[in-house]
Write a protein that holds these residues in place. Structure first.
Motif, short mmCIF file in Angstrom:
data_model
loop_
_atom_site.label_atom_id
_atom_site.label_comp_id
_atom_site.label_asym_id
_atom_site.label_seq_id
_atom_site.Cartn_x
_atom_site.Cartn_y
_atom_site.Cartn_z
N PRO A 88 0.81 -1.22 0.00
CA PRO A 88 0.00 0.00 0.00
C PRO A 88 0.84 1.27 0.00
N ASP A 89 2.18 1.12 0.10
CA ASP A 89 3.04 2.29 -0.04
C ASP A 89 3.18 2.71 -1.50
N LEU A 90 2.84 1.81 -2.42
CA LEU A 90 3.00 2.10 -3.84
C LEU A 90 1.68 2.44 -4.52
N VAL A 91 0.57 1.89 -4.05
CA VAL A 91 -0.73 2.15 -4.65
C VAL A 91 -1.71 2.54 -3.55
N PRO A 92 -2.82 3.20 -3.90
CA PRO A 92 -3.81 3.56 -2.88
C PRO A 92 -4.33 2.32 -2.14
N GLN A 93 -4.77 2.53 -0.90
CA GLN A 93 -5.20 1.42 -0.06
C GLN A 93 -6.38 0.66 -0.67
N GLU A 94 -7.29 1.38 -1.34
CA GLU A 94 -8.45 0.71 -1.92
C GLU A 94 -8.03 -0.28 -3.00
N LEU A 95 -6.99 0.07 -3.77
CA LEU A 95 -6.50 -0.87 -4.78
C LEU A 95 -5.80 -2.06 -4.12
N ALA A 96 -5.00 -1.79 -3.10
CA ALA A 96 -4.30 -2.87 -2.41
C ALA A 96 -5.31 -3.87 -1.83
N ASP A 97 -6.40 -3.35 -1.25
CA ASP A 97 -7.42 -4.24 -0.69
C ASP A 97 -8.11 -5.05 -1.77
N GLU A 98 -8.41 -4.42 -2.89
CA GLU A 98 -9.09 -5.12 -3.99
C GLU A 98 -8.20 -6.20 -4.59
N PHE A 99 -6.92 -5.91 -4.70
CA PHE A 99 -5.99 -6.87 -5.32
C PHE A 99 -5.81 -8.12 -4.46
N LEU A 177 4.63 -3.20 -19.73
CA LEU A 177 4.32 -2.48 -18.49
C LEU A 177 5.25 -1.28 -18.30
N HIS A 178 6.54 -1.46 -18.60
CA HIS A 178 7.47 -0.34 -18.49
C HIS A 178 7.06 0.78 -19.43
N ALA A 179 6.69 0.42 -20.66
CA ALA A 179 6.30 1.43 -21.64
C ALA A 179 5.03 2.16 -21.21
N LEU A 180 4.03 1.42 -20.77
CA LEU A 180 2.77 2.03 -20.34
C LEU A 180 2.99 2.91 -19.11
N ALA A 181 3.86 2.47 -18.21
CA ALA A 181 4.15 3.26 -17.01
C ALA A 181 4.80 4.59 -17.38
N GLU A 182 5.70 4.57 -18.36
CA GLU A 182 6.35 5.81 -18.79
C GLU A 182 5.33 6.77 -19.40
N GLY A 192 -0.77 10.17 -6.98
CA GLY A 192 -0.43 9.85 -5.60
C GLY A 192 0.65 8.79 -5.50
N TYR A 193 1.08 8.26 -6.63
CA TYR A 193 2.16 7.29 -6.66
C TYR A 193 2.78 7.33 -8.05
N SER A 194 3.97 6.76 -8.17
CA SER A 194 4.69 6.78 -9.45
C SER A 194 4.50 5.45 -10.17
N PRO A 195 3.81 5.44 -11.35
CA PRO A 195 3.65 4.19 -12.10
C PRO A 195 4.99 3.54 -12.44
N THR A 196 5.99 4.35 -12.80
CA THR A 196 7.29 3.79 -13.14
C THR A 196 7.93 3.11 -11.94
N VAL A 199 6.24 -0.26 -11.31
CA VAL A 199 6.68 -1.30 -12.24
C VAL A 199 8.10 -1.74 -11.92
N ASN A 200 8.96 -0.80 -11.55
CA ASN A 200 10.34 -1.17 -11.22
C ASN A 200 10.39 -2.08 -9.99
N GLU A 201 9.58 -1.77 -8.97
CA GLU A 201 9.53 -2.63 -7.78
C GLU A 201 9.01 -4.02 -8.15
N PHE A 202 7.97 -4.04 -9.00
CA PHE A 202 7.40 -5.32 -9.40
C PHE A 202 8.40 -6.14 -10.21
N ALA A 203 9.17 -5.46 -11.07
CA ALA A 203 10.16 -6.17 -11.89
C ALA A 203 11.16 -6.91 -11.01
#
Length: 552
Positions: A88-99, A177-182, A192-196, A199-203
């Motif tokens: 939840p530090d990377l995405v909003p809490q509502e998304l983290a809960d849904e995922f 994903l890298h391209a879409l994040a850029e 509220g968070y950086s898409p790039t 994706v880097n953390e997920f990679a």
């Protein structure tokens, strides 16, 4: 078009882009895709979005629609959601809960393909290493599946095998994903968070996920930490049957906690199970500094007499000595109510500049947390809750929390939740007291202070010993009047670009004005009526000047 340079370099993945567009359109994100220009990446983009079924999605929450998009796009995107559900530090809490609802239970791969994979991993050695390999998978996920097997000597093991082609699939998807994040990073600044960054953390996480050697090493390392402890078990790794794509481990025969039913084990065994699980996790997090970051019920197995086994060690975290000392400072500061100490520790943990920590709203929010726990004795301090509240406050103020701390909080809060479910009467907070005392003692006990003092003295002694050698070249240059100081200007590039841009605009303005004036003079200078050469040149000049104005 430079915005899409990363994507055009990967045009060979056009079919996957088409699929992404179709899924986005089907779940009500066509406008988003068009807004960021994603549909222009391929010639058929607008046609695809236009042809997407017009399904009413207004009544479905946005977070739920995003989850459905990830589910449809397959293994890489499902795994992305699963990882982000813990971040939840990377995405909003509502998304983290849904995922958290994402499941990767999928049909197993054809036995023939699994057999082909094993033959490729152990060329000509299958019969020498294995006695039997069960064709029907014990469990199947989006990344790998598990089969029972026996080694040549009859040892019962499980084989975790990557799905064929999954590494190529994830590589392609990660490039997308890298391209879409850029693209998203450049079009949206208020997410509220950086898409790039997401994706880097997920990679990093996915890279470990598809390398079963890493999971094997983590399992072996954690097992070594509890060697000789009969109540905490990690499966043995059989390296002769392990590769990057295949992991061979002991088959742990017990009851997976997620499938544990009422009455299957006695109340006493439940209590011992919770004690052993909590002890294992808190030792890993607060003493050893290397921990299983995902101790949920599906990764914990109840063994006879209240013993516990940990499996699936692919997600691990690490807390170095410096971070452990800072955690001790944080706990001591919260208990004593020392706001400045807590704020300073926050800055050190999150690597934040002191100026930013002076924000009045941030200090007020941190003070509320400190006030809540101030004076609480260690035997009643809920460390998981303290850390969760504290770093949740930092995230609310757009301060990024270290990944290892987020994983630490996740491990602590997960095992606390498991303990509540198994034995609601178990006093987890009181049970943790010795580990917190040990954490603080390592920082503030007399022996710790003496050790730090001795270490500091040694560093000063080494500094004094090295100082003459460091000063000699400087004094030599001073004696020969050859001392030079190089100054590097930082932060001036933006000012330089602004000045250059302004100068260029002024130059263009002067040139355009001159063309306007010259063209007007030529038109006025034409004596004869009609279109004369002078008039034609003047009109052309005015048209050219107008075009330049529009371009500017």
């Amino acid at each position: 078009m430079s915005t899409f340079a990363p994507i055009t370099r990967r045009i060979q993945h056009v079919q996957r882009y088409v699929q992404v567009l179709e899924v986005l359109g089907r779940h009500g994100f066509a406008d988003l895709a068009q807004q960021i220009g994603l549909d222009t990446l391929i010639d058929r983009g607008r046609g695809i979005l236009g042809a997407a079924p017009k399904v009413s999605v207004e009544h479905i929450p946005r977070a739920e629609r995003i989850r459905k998009v990830l589910e449809e796009l397959g293994p890489t995107f499902v795994k992305l959601g699963q990882v982000l559900s813990t971040r939840p530090d990377l995405v909003p809490q509502e998304l983290a809960d849904e995922f958290k609802q994402l499941q990767d239970n999928v049909p197993g791969v054809e036995p023939r393909l699994i057999q082909d994979t094993l033959k490729a991993e152990f060329p000509g050695q299958l019969r020498r290493i294995f006695r039997t390999i069960q064709k029907t998978p014990l469990a199947a996920g989006s990344i790998a599946q598990v089969h029972r097997a026996k080694l040549k000597d009859g040892t019962r093991i499980i084989l975790k095998i990557l799905r064929p082609g999954i590494r190529e699939t994830t590589t392609t998807d990660m490039e997308i994903l890298h391209a879409l994040a850029e693209v998203a990073e450049k079009h949206f600044s208020n997410l509220g968070y950086s898409p790039t960054e997401v994706v880097n953390e997920f990679a990093k996480e996915l890279k470990r996920e598809v390398d079963l050697n890493y999971e094997g090493r983590s399992t072996e390392r954690l097992g070594a930490l509890f060697e000789g402890d009969p109540d905490i078990f990690f499966p043995k790794v059989y390296w002769e049957a392990t590769t990057q794509n295949v992991l061979a481990m002991d088959e742990v025969r017990g009851i997976v906690l997620s499938r544990l039913k009422e009455g299957q084990i006695s109340k006493e065994d439940r209590r011992r199970l919770v004690e052993n699980g909590a002890r294992a996790v808190f030792l890993q997090c607060l003493d050893f500094g290397f921990f299983h970051a995902d101790p949920h019920p599906g990764n914990l197995i109840a063994l006879p007499q209240g013993r516990i086994a940990f499996i699936d060690c692919g997600m691990t975290g690490q807390v170095d000595n410096r971070t452990a000392r800072q955690l001790a400072d944080l706990v001591a500061g919260v208990v004593s109510g020392d706001l400045d100490r807590v704020i300073a520790t926050a800055g050190a943990l999150a690597d934040v500049s002191p100026e930013r920590l002076e924000d009045r709203a941030l200090r007020a929010d941190v003070h509320a947390i400190v006030s809540e726990f101030q004076g609480t004795p260690l035997e009643r301090l809920n460390l998981g809750r303290v850390l969760q509240n504290f770093f949740g406050t930092l995230r609310a103020h757009r301060i990024r929390c270290p990944a290892d701390i987020i994983l630490l909080i996740k491990a602590l809060t997960t095992i606390e939740s498991v303990g509540r479910d198994l034995d609601p009467s178990f006093e987890m907070v009181a049970f943790v007291r010795p580990y917190l005392e040990n954490l603080v003692a390592k920082r503030y006990s007399a022996s710790a202070l003496r050790s730090r003092f001795q270490r500091t003295l040694l560093q000063y002694a080494e500094f004094a010993e090295d100082l003459p050698g460091e000063l000699r070249p400087l004094l030599s240059q001073l004696r020969r009047n050859k001392l030079a100081i190089n100054l590097e200007h930082r932060g001036l590039s933006r000012l330089t670009r602004t000045i250059e841009h302004a100068s260029r605009n002024i130059s263009f303005a002067v040139i355009i004005a001159a063309i306007f004036v010259g063209s007007s003079i030529l038109i006025l200078a034409a004596k004869a009526p009609g279109l004369t050469p002078f008039t034609a040149i003047g009109i052309a000049g005015l048209a050219g000047a107008a075009v330049l104005v529009v371009l500017m």
